[in-house]
Design an enzyme around this catalytic site. Structure first.
Site, PDB file in Angstrom:
ATOM      1  N   SER A 124       0.825  -1.212   0.000  1.00  9.74           N
ATOM      2  CA  SER A 124       0.000   0.000   0.000  1.00  9.74           C
ATOM      3  C   SER A 124       0.850   1.249   0.000  1.00  9.74           C
ATOM      4  CB  SER A 124      -0.852   0.064   1.272  1.00  9.74           C
ATOM      5  OG  SER A 124      -1.617  -1.072   1.428  1.00  9.74           O
ATOM      6  N   HIS A 131      -1.702  -2.796  -6.941  1.00 10.98           N
ATOM      7  CA  HIS A 131      -2.322  -2.418  -5.671  1.00 10.98           C
ATOM      8  C   HIS A 131      -3.837  -2.513  -5.757  1.00 10.98           C
ATOM      9  CE1 HIS A 131      -3.271   0.781  -2.459  1.00 10.98           C
ATOM     10  NE2 HIS A 131      -3.069  -0.376  -1.883  1.00 10.98           N
ATOM     11  N   GLU A 147      -4.278   0.118  -8.666  1.00  7.47           N
ATOM     12  CA  GLU A 147      -3.180   1.018  -9.046  1.00  7.47           C
ATOM     13  C   GLU A 147      -2.040   0.144  -9.588  1.00  7.47           C
ATOM     14  OE1 GLU A 147      -3.212   4.962  -6.188  1.00  7.47           O
ATOM     15  OE2 GLU A 147      -2.688   3.083  -5.222  1.00  7.47           O
ATOM     16  N   ASN A 150      -3.620   6.086  -1.298  1.00  7.56           N
ATOM     17  CA  ASN A 150      -3.311   6.022   0.135  1.00  7.56           C
ATOM     18  C   ASN A 150      -2.700   7.304   0.667  1.00  7.56           C
ATOM     19  OD1 ASN A 150      -3.941   3.773   1.878  1.00  7.56           O
ATOM     20  ND2 ASN A 150      -3.084   2.539   0.232  1.00  7.56           N
TER      21      ASN A 150
HETATM   22  N1  LIG Z   1      -5.889  -4.396   4.319  1.00  9.46           N
HETATM   23  C1  LIG Z   1      -6.083  -3.568   3.301  1.00  9.46           C
HETATM   24  O1  LIG Z   1      -7.119  -2.871   3.225  1.00  9.46           O
HETATM   25  C2  LIG Z   1      -5.070  -3.476   2.192  1.00  9.46           C
HETATM   26  C3  LIG Z   1      -5.460  -2.875   0.972  1.00  9.46           C
HETATM   27  C4  LIG Z   1      -4.540  -2.834  -0.078  1.00  9.46           C
HETATM   28  C5  LIG Z   1      -3.262  -3.340   0.106  1.00  9.46           C
HETATM   29  N2  LIG Z   1      -2.915  -3.902   1.308  1.00  9.46           N
HETATM   30  C6  LIG Z   1      -1.567  -4.454   1.418  1.00  9.46           C
HETATM   31  O2  LIG Z   1      -1.644  -5.866   1.223  1.00  9.46           O
HETATM   32  C7  LIG Z   1      -0.654  -6.522   2.015  1.00  9.46           C
HETATM   33  C8  LIG Z   1      -1.327  -7.519   2.923  1.00  9.46           C
HETATM   34  O3  LIG Z   1      -2.245  -6.833   3.763  1.00  9.46           O
HETATM   35  P1  LIG Z   1      -3.430  -7.617   4.506  1.00  9.46           P
HETATM   36  O4  LIG Z   1      -4.354  -6.582   5.022  1.00  9.46           O
HETATM   37  O5  LIG Z   1      -3.959  -8.704   3.645  1.00  9.46           O
HETATM   38  O6  LIG Z   1      -2.626  -8.238   5.739  1.00  9.46           O
HETATM   39  P2  LIG Z   1      -3.074  -9.400   6.727  1.00  9.46           P
HETATM   40  O7  LIG Z   1      -2.388  -9.124   8.005  1.00  9.46           O
HETATM   41  O8  LIG Z   1      -4.551  -9.556   6.738  1.00  9.46           O
HETATM   42  O9  LIG Z   1      -2.468 -10.721   6.041  1.00  9.46           O
HETATM   43  C9  LIG Z   1      -1.099 -10.906   5.814  1.00  9.46           C
HETATM   44  C10 LIG Z   1      -0.856 -12.397   5.658  1.00  9.46           C
HETATM   45  O10 LIG Z   1       0.496 -12.596   5.232  1.00  9.46           O
HETATM   46  C11 LIG Z   1       0.975 -13.758   5.865  1.00  9.46           C
HETATM   47  N3  LIG Z   1       2.436 -13.712   5.842  1.00  9.46           N
HETATM   48  C12 LIG Z   1       3.257 -12.914   6.560  1.00  9.46           C
HETATM   49  N4  LIG Z   1       4.539 -13.141   6.204  1.00  9.46           N
HETATM   50  C13 LIG Z   1       4.517 -14.103   5.253  1.00  9.46           C
HETATM   51  C14 LIG Z   1       5.526 -14.750   4.479  1.00  9.46           C
HETATM   52  N5  LIG Z   1       6.815 -14.465   4.640  1.00  9.46           N
HETATM   53  N6  LIG Z   1       5.138 -15.671   3.586  1.00  9.46           N
HETATM   54  C15 LIG Z   1       3.820 -15.965   3.418  1.00  9.46           C
HETATM   55  N7  LIG Z   1       2.827 -15.394   4.105  1.00  9.46           N
HETATM   56  C16 LIG Z   1       3.177 -14.462   5.017  1.00  9.46           C
HETATM   57  C17 LIG Z   1       0.367 -13.728   7.258  1.00  9.46           C
HETATM   58  O11 LIG Z   1       0.356 -15.017   7.827  1.00  9.46           O
HETATM   59  C18 LIG Z   1      -1.029 -13.182   6.962  1.00  9.46           C
HETATM   60  O12 LIG Z   1      -1.958 -14.227   6.740  1.00  9.46           O
HETATM   61  C19 LIG Z   1       0.119  -5.413   2.732  1.00  9.46           C
HETATM   62  O13 LIG Z   1       1.238  -5.074   1.985  1.00  9.46           O
HETATM   63  C20 LIG Z   1      -0.889  -4.263   2.760  1.00  9.46           C
HETATM   64  O14 LIG Z   1      -0.290  -3.002   2.856  1.00  9.46           O
HETATM   65  C21 LIG Z   1      -3.795  -3.991   2.346  1.00  9.46           C
END
Ligand SMILES: NC(=O)c1ccc[n+]([C@@H]2O[C@H](COP(=O)([O-])OP(=O)(O)OC[C@H]3O[C@@H](n4cnc5c(N)ncnc54)[C@H](O)[C@@H]3O)[C@@H](O)[C@H]2O)c1
Length: 285
Positions: A122, A143, A155, A193
């Site tokens: 993000s 993104h 994005e 963001n």
């Molecule tokens: N939550 C949102 O609204 C949102 C929106 C757009 C982008 N993002 C981005 O997406 C990414 C994930 O966010 P999220 O909200 O899904 O997080 P989350 O915490 O819900 O999930 C992350 C997952 O990654 C897993 N993980 C961590 N390290 C790992 C590794 N080395 N190998 C494999 N799996 C691993 C964890 O076990 C977890 O299940 C981040 O970069 C975040 O910035 C989030």
């Protein structure tokens, strides 16, 4: 480098809030999809979430029951990093640069040298994530927005070394997944963001100053046409992820006061009140 017509398998890394939704979207787009997470419990949760989303689409008449089964059959859930082999890798793991670069390093060793690497970060620098990889020309940002199956916008981030063909492939892939891609440059928080940061931060300042409570602030903003108020939206995003994004923008803009993380979000993360995913956040679920 791989072309769109050669893409058969998409490996999605991270089965949390975003990864589960992205895997659903990839499988619905007709791709064999691998969903990888180091926590097996997250894979079970992702399977249940995807099934629930597809069931809801069937009951609303937006999806045939046979298509639901076909989509689920196209997703393979795996806790083994060695299984993450595909023409396109989409990373959606924790918002920490060291973790993302370590994973991409591991995956370059086991994937075809022309495989495309996309990050769903993000806020982190895609150029920095790409720097550690052999042939960074094949890395771009992809993104998605939350919830990934419902939100159309993607994005497509061009980093310093991203080849134009890589950005085009990711753009076209997003179109094939039924999304609305928009090209953006690699800058902290990209566009959405960075601008949206103030929606959250200013709302928390208003609450801290006692001007209105969370529910009233949400009702007011929703009343002006925002689909979700800031507190409901932060709980949907995950307060840990949202704080990591705020921190990352704050650092990238050299501790500019306008991006200072707010005590309300820091406190929630310290208390484990991560939002919907943990059952409690600004609200209880
Ligand atoms: N939550 C949102 O609204 C949102 C929106 C757009 C982008 N993002 C981005 O997406 C990414 C994930 O966010 P999220 O909200 O899904 O997080 P989350 O915490 O819900 O999930 C992350 C997952 O990654 C897993 N993980 C961590 N390290 C790992 C590794 N080395 N190998 C494999 N799996 C691993 C964890 O076990 C977890 O299940 C981040 O970069 C975040 O910035 C989030």
């Amino acid at each position: 480098m791989i072309s769109l017509s050669e893409v058969q398998t998409i490996a999605v890394c991270g089965a949390g809030t975003m990864g589960a939704g992205i895997a659903q979207v990839a499988a619905a787009g007709g791709y064999d999809t691998l969903l990888f997470d180091i926590q097996p419990a997250m894979l079970d949760k992702a399977r249940a979430q995807i099934t629930q989303n597809l069931d809801a689409a069937v009951s609303k008449g937006r999806l045939q029951a046979a298509d639901k089964i076909a989509i689920l059959e196209r997703i393979r859930f795996t806790p083994r990093v060695e299984d993450c082999v595909g023409e396109v890798i989409i990373e959606a793991i924790a918002e920490k640069i060291e973790i993302k670069t370590a994973l991409f390093g591991q995956l370059t060793d086991i994937n075809h040298s022309g495989a495309i690497f996309a990050t769903n970060t993000s806020s982190l620098s895609v150029s920095r994530i790409a720097a550690g990889i052999v042939n960074p020309a094949r890395v771009a940002g992809m993104h998605f927005f939350n919830p990934a199956p419902a939100m159309k916008l993607v994005e497509v981030v061009t980093a310093q070394d991203t080849a134009p063909e890589t950005a085009t492939l990711i753009y076209d892939l997003a179109l094939k997944m039924g999304k609305t891609p928009v090209h953006v440059k690699d800058a902290p928080g990209f566009i959405v963001n960075r601008v949206a940061r103030h929606y959250y931060l200013e709302a928390m300042k208003v609450a801290e100053q006692g001007l209105a409570d969370f529910a009233d602030i949400d009702r007011l903003l929703e009343g002006t046409g925002f689909r979700m108020g800031p507190f409901a939206l932060m709980d949907l995003i995950g307060n840990d992820v949202n704080l990591a994004v705020t921190q990352s923008l704050y650092d990238a803009f050299e501790q500019a006061p306008r991006f200072t993380p707010n005590a309300l979000q820091v406190g929630r993360v310290q208390q484990g009140r991560l939002g919907r995913k943990s059952g409690k956040g600004f609200y209880d679920y």
